[in-house]
Design a protein around this motif. Structure first.
Motif, PDB file in Angstrom:
ATOM      1  N   MET A   1       0.821  -1.214   0.000  1.00  0.00           N
ATOM      2  CA  MET A   1       0.000   0.000   0.000  1.00  0.00           C
ATOM      3  C   MET A   1       0.849   1.256   0.000  1.00  0.00           C
ATOM      4  O   MET A   1       0.535   2.236  -0.680  1.00  0.00           O
TER       5      MET A   1
ATOM      6  N   VAL B   1      -7.601   4.027  -1.123  1.00  0.00           N
ATOM      7  CA  VAL B   1      -6.966   2.936  -0.391  1.00  0.00           C
ATOM      8  C   VAL B   1      -7.265   3.116   1.094  1.00  0.00           C
ATOM      9  O   VAL B   1      -6.920   4.148   1.687  1.00  0.00           O
TER      10      VAL B   1
ATOM     11  N   ASP C   1      -6.857   1.422   4.900  1.00  0.00           N
ATOM     12  CA  ASP C   1      -6.104   0.454   5.691  1.00  0.00           C
ATOM     13  C   ASP C   1      -6.831   0.199   7.008  1.00  0.00           C
ATOM     14  O   ASP C   1      -6.875   1.063   7.882  1.00  0.00           O
TER      15      ASP C   1
END
Length: 312
Positions: free
Chosen positions: A50, A161, A163
């Motif tokens: 990532m 993205v 997390d």
């Protein structure tokens, strides 16, 4: 179609020390407007991957393309197309929600003439407009996470993205955040990094699994479910039969005796059919069956199975 690919990764590898590869030879293609689950145990390489995709870390080798733009050759333009929420939201607790999102908008190169509109739109989308003038430190964990998601999408990136976005939240907050992620995926591609199988099953369309720095699975959720379907159940009898007699039942592949009265049976047919046969046999033979339960596969066993398939 090539223009339908939002993220393309080719032969991506990274090492922090000589001979110590965090990820190795990763190749991925992710299409627009889908929720892609990135699954892996702690230390598997998810964070490294990532951080490279989001431009936080420079890879040792390989290429990453965001919407066709090479992140190594044109990192600024690539970053314009990415929104990122790390595991710990990058919040400024002394600012109000509106102040923080204005700040985030400027950091994302939104023109000053459009900042107000962008802030209003993202607060409405994340349902935090009623807290616009409240300091971030006064918000609950769930609403702080909403603000974190808002800063990740304020500039309308093609790729978002996230997390561990539900880490530390209560069940109600988890449900709300999952609903928000589904809404975001209508306009953005979402990569959801998590170690929770339930998270992937609840909201993801496709699954990537990384273990020991290698991509061990890439496919649809339906395909992935074939690996996590249960294949064993435990049984307990007050007057148990001999283990060999139990293990020879039709549909049973093998078994283990756990103690004097308890066994684990591995099956190849539908669990309900085998349990029905087991109950009938127990009644007929006087085994006095008192407990039976299907067992779910552990995450470790799934990793092991997929890793073994990769090496085969």
């Amino acid at each position: 179609m090539e223009n339908d690919i939002i993220l393309k990764i080719e032969h991506l590898s990274h090492r922090y020390n000589p001979g110590q590869w965090a990820i190795e030879e990763i190749g991925i293609e992710i299409r627009r407007r889908e929720i892609q689950g990135l699954l892996g145990s702690n230390g598997a390489g998810k964070s490294t991957l990532m951080n490279i995709v989001c431009g936080v870390l420079r890879q040792t080798s390989g290429e990453v393309f965001i919407d066709g733009i090479n992140t190594r050759l044109d990192p600024i333009e690539a970053k314009r197309r990415i929104g990122f929420l790390p595991q710990q939201p990058p919040l400024r607790s002394d600012l109000t929600v509106r102040e923080y999102l204005r700040y985030s908008g400027f950091m994302r190169w939104i023109p000053s003439t459009r900042i107000r509109q962008a802030v209003d739109e993202v607060m409405e989308k994340c349902r935090i407009a009623h807290f616009a003038n409240r300091q971030l430190r006064a918000l609950s964990g769930g609403y702080q996470q909403r603000v974190g998601i808002a800063q990740a999408i304020i500039h309308k990136p093609a790729l978002v993205v996230l997390d561990e976005p539900t880490n530390g939240l209560d069940p109600n907050q988890i449900t709300e955040i999952r609903g928000l992620i589904r809404e975001i995926a209508r306009e953005h591609t979402v990569i959801l990094s998590t170690h929770m199988l339930s998270e992937v099953q609840a909201i993801c369309d496709n699954v990537l699994m990384i273990e020991h720095g290698h991509l061990v699975f890439a496919g649809t959720l339906e395909h992935f479910d074939n690996y996590i379907a249960p294949d064993s159940f435990h049984v307990r009898f007050l007057a148990p039969p001999a283990a060999e007699e139990l293990f020879s039942l039709e549909g049973v592949l093998r078994g283990e005796q756990l103690d004097e009265h308890t066994f684990r049976l591995y099956f190849r047919a539908e669990a309900d059919r085998i349990i029905e046969r087991l109950v009938e046999r127990s009644v007929a033979s006087g085994w006095r069956l008192v407990q039976v339960g299907v067992e779910k596969k552990s995450l470790d066993s799934i990793f092991a199975a997929l890793s073994k398939n990769r090496k085969a």
